[in-house]
Design an enzyme around this catalytic site. Structure first.
Site, PDB file in Angstrom:
ATOM      1  N   LEU A  31     -32.558  96.790  14.921  1.00 14.62           N
ATOM      2  CA  LEU A  31     -31.166  96.476  15.272  1.00 14.62           C
ATOM      3  C   LEU A  31     -30.199  97.606  14.930  1.00 14.62           C
ATOM      4  O   LEU A  31     -30.357  98.293  13.923  1.00 14.62           O
ATOM      5  CB  LEU A  31     -30.735  95.196  14.542  1.00 14.62           C
ATOM      6  CG  LEU A  31     -31.575  93.948  14.841  1.00 14.62           C
ATOM      7  CD1 LEU A  31     -31.051  92.760  14.021  1.00 14.62           C
ATOM      8  CD2 LEU A  31     -31.587  93.611  16.326  1.00 14.62           C
ATOM      9  N   HIS A  35     -26.683  95.856  19.223  1.00 13.43           N
ATOM     10  CA  HIS A  35     -27.203  94.485  19.100  1.00 13.43           C
ATOM     11  C   HIS A  35     -26.230  93.610  18.310  1.00 13.43           C
ATOM     12  O   HIS A  35     -25.994  92.453  18.648  1.00 13.43           O
ATOM     13  CB  HIS A  35     -28.531  94.478  18.323  1.00 13.43           C
ATOM     14  CG  HIS A  35     -29.621  95.292  18.940  1.00 13.43           C
ATOM     15  ND1 HIS A  35     -30.107  96.438  18.357  1.00 13.43           N
ATOM     16  CD2 HIS A  35     -30.342  95.126  20.078  1.00 13.43           C
ATOM     17  CE1 HIS A  35     -31.079  96.943  19.097  1.00 13.43           C
ATOM     18  NE2 HIS A  35     -31.243  96.170  20.147  1.00 13.43           N
ATOM     19  N   GLN A  59     -43.166  94.224  29.519  1.00 12.27           N
ATOM     20  CA  GLN A  59     -42.172  95.055  30.190  1.00 12.27           C
ATOM     21  C   GLN A  59     -42.388  96.550  29.957  1.00 12.27           C
ATOM     22  O   GLN A  59     -41.571  97.362  30.365  1.00 12.27           O
ATOM     23  CB  GLN A  59     -40.757  94.628  29.789  1.00 12.27           C
ATOM     24  CG  GLN A  59     -40.367  94.920  28.355  1.00 12.27           C
ATOM     25  CD  GLN A  59     -39.067  94.241  27.982  1.00 12.27           C
ATOM     26  OE1 GLN A  59     -38.958  93.012  27.920  1.00 12.27           O
ATOM     27  NE2 GLN A  59     -38.036  95.043  27.725  1.00 12.27           N
ATOM     28  N   GLY A 145     -26.351  93.372  26.898  1.00 11.59           N
ATOM     29  CA  GLY A 145     -25.525  94.573  26.846  1.00 11.59           C
ATOM     30  C   GLY A 145     -25.494  95.309  28.175  1.00 11.59           C
ATOM     31  O   GLY A 145     -26.523  95.480  28.827  1.00 11.59           O
ATOM     32  N   LYS A 147     -25.152  98.335  28.424  1.00 18.03           N
ATOM     33  CA  LYS A 147     -25.929  99.564  28.255  1.00 18.03           C
ATOM     34  C   LYS A 147     -27.110  99.531  29.230  1.00 18.03           C
ATOM     35  O   LYS A 147     -27.506 100.540  29.810  1.00 18.03           O
ATOM     36  CB  LYS A 147     -26.397  99.640  26.801  1.00 18.03           C
ATOM     37  CG  LYS A 147     -27.674 100.374  26.530  1.00 18.03           C
ATOM     38  CD  LYS A 147     -27.383 101.816  26.316  1.00 18.03           C
ATOM     39  CE  LYS A 147     -28.582 102.715  26.189  1.00 18.03           C
ATOM     40  NZ  LYS A 147     -29.859 102.153  25.919  1.00 18.03           N
ATOM     41  N   GLN A 151     -30.465  95.592  33.951  1.00 17.75           N
ATOM     42  CA  GLN A 151     -31.041  94.382  33.350  1.00 17.75           C
ATOM     43  C   GLN A 151     -30.060  93.215  33.466  1.00 17.75           C
ATOM     44  O   GLN A 151     -30.450  92.093  33.804  1.00 17.75           O
ATOM     45  CB  GLN A 151     -31.387  94.641  31.882  1.00 17.75           C
ATOM     46  CG  GLN A 151     -31.858  93.423  31.128  1.00 17.75           C
ATOM     47  CD  GLN A 151     -32.479  93.764  29.789  1.00 17.75           C
ATOM     48  OE1 GLN A 151     -33.671  93.988  29.705  1.00 17.75           O
ATOM     49  NE2 GLN A 151     -31.668  93.805  28.750  1.00 17.75           N
TER      50      GLN A 151
HETATM   51  P1  AMP Z   1     -33.131  95.860  23.230  1.00 13.05           P
HETATM   52  O1  AMP Z   1     -33.469  95.506  21.825  1.00 13.05           O
HETATM   53  O2  AMP Z   1     -33.090  97.314  23.503  1.00 13.05           O
HETATM   54  O3  AMP Z   1     -33.929  95.070  24.236  1.00 13.05           O
HETATM   55  O4  AMP Z   1     -31.641  95.371  23.436  1.00 13.05           O
HETATM   56  C1  AMP Z   1     -31.281  94.033  23.219  1.00 13.05           C
HETATM   57  C2  AMP Z   1     -29.910  93.794  23.798  1.00 13.05           C
HETATM   58  O5  AMP Z   1     -28.963  94.657  23.181  1.00 13.05           O
HETATM   59  C3  AMP Z   1     -29.866  94.093  25.309  1.00 13.05           C
HETATM   60  O6  AMP Z   1     -29.069  93.117  25.944  1.00 13.05           O
HETATM   61  C4  AMP Z   1     -29.226  95.449  25.338  1.00 13.05           C
HETATM   62  O7  AMP Z   1     -28.519  95.707  26.544  1.00 13.05           O
HETATM   63  C5  AMP Z   1     -28.258  95.351  24.180  1.00 13.05           C
HETATM   64  N1  AMP Z   1     -27.886  96.699  23.729  1.00 13.05           N
HETATM   65  C6  AMP Z   1     -28.722  97.720  23.433  1.00 13.05           C
HETATM   66  N2  AMP Z   1     -28.029  98.834  23.113  1.00 13.05           N
HETATM   67  C7  AMP Z   1     -26.718  98.497  23.215  1.00 13.05           C
HETATM   68  C8  AMP Z   1     -25.501  99.210  23.021  1.00 13.05           C
HETATM   69  N3  AMP Z   1     -25.473 100.490  22.657  1.00 13.05           N
HETATM   70  N4  AMP Z   1     -24.331  98.550  23.231  1.00 13.05           N
HETATM   71  C9  AMP Z   1     -24.340  97.241  23.605  1.00 13.05           C
HETATM   72  N5  AMP Z   1     -25.450  96.518  23.801  1.00 13.05           N
HETATM   73  C10 AMP Z   1     -26.627  97.134  23.617  1.00 13.05           C
END
Ligand code: AMP
Length: 289
Positions: A31, A35, A59, A145, A147, A151
């Site tokens: 995290l 997150h 994935q 997110g 980002k 997705q």
């Molecule tokens: P992940 O653990 O990479 O699958 O990310 C989990 C969630 O956090 C997903 O919805 C991502 O889009 C979001 N997320 C990852 N990085 C960021 C960021 N820098 N800003 C905002 N949300 C993020």
């Protein structure tokens, strides 16, 4: 905060929570502030916050970084607790996929471009795990997110196509001080690459400047970003694309929301970033679906 390791227990709790507003934040862990911003928003808007941490093998492509994906259970538990998560769902692979699936989910729209094109099957794995998690957790709202803008577009279609009674919440990208989008994979950048990685957002901001000053030719904007990255970025360009958002169809002059997205491969990490704008060049904070 309660940590839940089995599907059974999570489903029992979800049943007991029926009638409450449940905000759900699915993650793959390791995290960071990105997150945590999703979790904080969920905390503000719901009675109960559920976060999941699961590195979903489905994935990842055969030559991708599933085995190397960073993990830190102890730190993640501390951080989740700190931002007010009520239930941390932390299933093992055996819990999520006790045997080979007897069905195959396939995303057919919104995946012909960007990461969908670069990572074949990636979004099929995403919709499969997200569908399972939605069934297990039964949230009223789900936080994702921007980002990962593609997705979000894919999840929006999933929720709509399969009639999940879940409100999609798309949250703005959280960045490091120099502008680099936070990502669990940033850990794999060398010091030199980390310094250089700021060029991704700089290339997007340059494109935004062009649109602000009236440029509306998609091909020219795209090739200017490629020129910029070729000059300044040490990584290998995977893609530079501009589409209507969230349809991911070609942008026209009537397009209200544009996404400009880049992906770059450094030695040990592939980074993505994007901005969502209108044709005046204003960043859209409140993305419409
Ligand atoms: P992940 O653990 O990479 O699958 O990310 C989990 C969630 O956090 C997903 O919805 C991502 O889009 C979001 N997320 C990852 N990085 C960021 C960021 N820098 N800003 C905002 N949300 C993020």
């Amino acid at each position: 905060m309660k940590i839940i390791y089995t599907v059974n227990e999570m489903q029992t709790i979800a049943k007991q929570l029926q009638g409450k507003q449940i905000g759900f934040v699915p993650t793959m862990g390791f995290l960071h502030e990105g997150h945590l911003s999703l979790a904080r928003k969920a905390r503000e808007e719901n009675d109960i916050v559920v976060m999941s941490i699961f590195v979903n093998p489905l994935q990842f492509g055969p030559n991708e970084d599933f085995d190397q994906y960073p993990r830190n259970e102890k730190r993640d538990i501390e951080l989740a607790e700190l931002v007010g998560v009520d239930y941390l769902f932390y299933p093992t692979e055996g819990q999520m996929y006790p045997r080979k699936l007897s069905l195959q989910m396939e995303m057919t729209d919104r995946v012909h471009v960007l990461c969908g094109a670069s990572r074949p099957g990636h979004f099929d794995g995403v919709i499969t795990v997200v569908t399972k998690l939605f069934h297990i957790v039964q949230p009223t709202a789900a936080y994702f997110g921007l980002k990962d803008a593609q997705q979000v577009a894919v999840i929006q279609a999933l929720i709509s196509d399969l009639n999940f009674p879940i409100k999609l919440k798309a949250i703005a990208t959280i960045r490091e001080e120099d502008g680099l989008a936070m990502s669990s994979r940033n850990k794999y950048l060398s010091d030199k690459e980390r310094t250089n990685a700021v060029e991704l957002i700089k290339s997007l901001r340059m494109a935004q400047q062009q649109i602000l000053s009236g440029k509306k030719n998609v091909d020219e904007i795209q090739s200017d970003i490629i020129d910029y990255l070729q000059k300044h970025c040490h990584g290998k360009i995977d893609y530079v694309q501009l589409w209507e958002y969230p349809s991911l169809q070609p942008a026209t002059i009537t397009t209200e929301q544009l996404v400009i997205a880049v992906a770059v491969k450094y030695e040990q990490a592939r980074l993505i970033d994007n901005i969502i704008l209108d044709w005046q060049g204003n960043v859209i904070e409140d993305v419409q679906f």
